[in-house]
Design an enzyme around this catalytic site. Structure first.
Site, PDB file in Angstrom:
ATOM      1  N   ASP A   1       0.797  -1.244   0.000  1.00 45.77           N
ATOM      2  CA  ASP A   1       0.000   0.000   0.000  1.00 45.77           C
ATOM      3  C   ASP A   1       0.830   1.295   0.000  1.00 45.77           C
ATOM      4  O   ASP A   1       0.457   2.270   0.667  1.00 45.77           O
ATOM      5  CB  ASP A   1      -0.958   0.000   1.204  1.00 45.77           C
ATOM      6  CG  ASP A   1      -1.962  -1.134   1.149  1.00 45.77           C
ATOM      7  OD1 ASP A   1      -1.922  -1.926   0.198  1.00 45.77           O
ATOM      8  OD2 ASP A   1      -2.794  -1.241   2.072  1.00 45.77           O
TER       9      ASP A   1
ATOM     10  N   LYS B   1      -6.661  -4.676  -3.112  1.00 43.37           N
ATOM     11  CA  LYS B   1      -7.266  -5.461  -2.030  1.00 43.37           C
ATOM     12  C   LYS B   1      -8.331  -4.625  -1.322  1.00 43.37           C
ATOM     13  O   LYS B   1      -8.095  -3.463  -0.992  1.00 43.37           O
ATOM     14  CB  LYS B   1      -6.190  -5.955  -1.056  1.00 43.37           C
ATOM     15  CG  LYS B   1      -5.377  -4.854  -0.387  1.00 43.37           C
ATOM     16  CD  LYS B   1      -4.333  -5.480   0.538  1.00 43.37           C
ATOM     17  CE  LYS B   1      -3.546  -4.444   1.294  1.00 43.37           C
ATOM     18  NZ  LYS B   1      -4.330  -3.492   2.093  1.00 43.37           N
TER      19      LYS B   1
ATOM     20  N   CYS C   1      -2.175  -2.703   7.673  1.00 43.03           N
ATOM     21  CA  CYS C   1      -2.173  -3.582   6.500  1.00 43.03           C
ATOM     22  C   CYS C   1      -0.961  -4.498   6.439  1.00 43.03           C
ATOM     23  O   CYS C   1      -1.057  -5.619   5.933  1.00 43.03           O
ATOM     24  CB  CYS C   1      -2.309  -2.757   5.224  1.00 43.03           C
ATOM     25  SG  CYS C   1      -3.966  -2.043   5.075  1.00 43.03           S
TER      26      CYS C   1
HETATM   27  N1  TIU Z   1      -2.601   0.244   4.330  1.00 41.85           N
HETATM   28  C1  TIU Z   1      -3.059   0.406   5.571  1.00 41.85           C
HETATM   29  O1  TIU Z   1      -2.370   0.169   6.539  1.00 41.85           O
HETATM   30  N2  TIU Z   1      -4.364   0.915   5.719  1.00 41.85           N
HETATM   31  C2  TIU Z   1      -4.746   1.708   6.757  1.00 41.85           C
HETATM   32  O2  TIU Z   1      -5.908   2.111   6.828  1.00 41.85           O
HETATM   33  N3  TIU Z   1      -3.801   2.034   7.684  1.00 41.85           N
HETATM   34  C3  TIU Z   1      -3.915   2.898   8.734  1.00 41.85           C
HETATM   35  O3  TIU Z   1      -2.986   2.968   9.531  1.00 41.85           O
HETATM   36  N4  TIU Z   1      -4.999   3.634   8.849  1.00 41.85           N
END
Ligand code: TIU
Length: 224
Positions: free
Chosen positions: A26, A131, A164
Site C-alpha cells: 500500500d 485489495k 495492513c
Molecule cells: N494500508 C493500511 O495500513 N491501511 C490503513 O488504513 N492504515 C492505517 O494505519 N490507517
C-alpha cells in the site's frame, strides 16, 4: 541455488533465492501524501516517508536478481460493492472511502490517490493487487498466484506496520509462508504501534515471523 541466511530477530531467517517474493504493501498516494485517506483519518502522513528509500533499495536488489515482486493497493470498486458498511461508516473521519478528496475518490481503484507513489512505481511484470481489506489475501486470489510461482517466503515492506502490513503478514503466516518484516522499510503513523508490532510478531519463537533491518538483508544477499 544456495540458501541465504539473514541475521534477524528472534533468530536467523533462511530463504531460497527465487522462491522469495518482496511484498510492498500500500505505498499509494492515499497514505503517503496530504489529501488522501491517511490524512482524512487525522494522521501526519510525513511519518511514513522514512520507509520510501529503503523500499526503493530493496526493489532494486530484487529486480536486479529477477526475483518476484508483489505490490498491493488498498482500493475498492467504484460502486463500493466490495466495501462493507462496517468499514466505510466506522468512526468520524473528515472524508469517507469513496468521497471526493484532492486526489480523487478515497481508496477507489483507478483514482489518482490509489496510484503507487512514483519512487516505487511497479514494473510491467510485477504483480499489483487491489485489495478491499487490510490483509492482502482476503478476496484477492493472491495465494493461488504465489503458489503458481512456487513462492514459499515473503519479505514484507510498506505501510502501515500495524494495520495492513501486520494483517497481511498474519494471513501469510497462516497460509504457510515464512515471513520477514524489514524494520526500516515499514512505517506507521504511530511509533509505539510499529515498535509493538515488531516485538509481537517475533515473540514466542517467531510466532508470526521475523524482523531485520534492510542492511542485514542486503548484506546477506551480497556477502563480502
Ligand atoms: N494500508 C493500511 O495500513 N491501511 C490503513 O488504513 N492504515 C492505517 O494505519 N490507517
Amino acid at each position: 541455488m544456495k540458501r541465504i541466511d539473514v541475521p534477524a530477530t528472534p533468530f536467523h531467517y533462511p530463504f531460497s533465492p527465487g522462491r522469495t517474493a518482496l511484498v510492498v504493501i500500500d505505498m499509494q498516494r492515499d497514505f503517503v501524501e496530504p489529501g488522501g485517506f491517511g490524512a482524512s483519518l487525522g494522521n501526519d502522513v510525513t511519518r511514513l516517508h522514512a520507509a520510501i528509500e529503503p523500499i526503493a533499495t530493496l526493489l532494486a536488489a530484487w529486480r536486479a536478481r529477477g526475483w518476484p515482486v508483489v505490490h498491493t493497493r488498498e482500493a475498492h470498486r467504484g460502486d463500493l460493492s466490495d466495501c462493507p458498511p462496517a468499514k466505510r461508516l466506522r468512526g468520524a473521519p473528515r472524508l469517507r472511502i469513496g468521497d471526493a478528496g484532492t486526489m480523487g475518490r478515497l481508496l477507489i481503484r483507478g483514482e489518482p490517490g490509489t496510484a503507487i507513489i512514483p519512487a516505487l512505481a511497479p514494473l510491467a511484470d510485477e504483480l499489483v493487487i487491489d485489495k478491499p481489506g487490510k490483509g492482502m489475501f482476503w478476496s484477492t486470489g493472491l495465494h493461488d498466484m504465489l503458489q503458481a510461482q512456487r513462492v514459499s517466503h515473503l519479505v514484507f515492506t510498506g505501510v502501515t506496520t500495524e494495520v495492513c502490513v501486520q494483517t497481511s503478514m498474519r494471513e501469510a503466516n497462516d497460509r504457510g509462508y515464512d515471513c520477514l518484516l524489514v524494520e526500516d522499510a515499514t512505517e506507521s503513523y504511530f511509533a509505539e504501534f510499529k515498535a509493538a508490532t515488531l516485538a509481537m510478531i517475533a515473540a514466542q519463537g517467531a510466532i508470526v515471523g521475523w524482523h531485520a533491518p534492510s542492511a542485514a538483508l542486503l548484506a546477506a544477499l551480497d556477502p563480502a
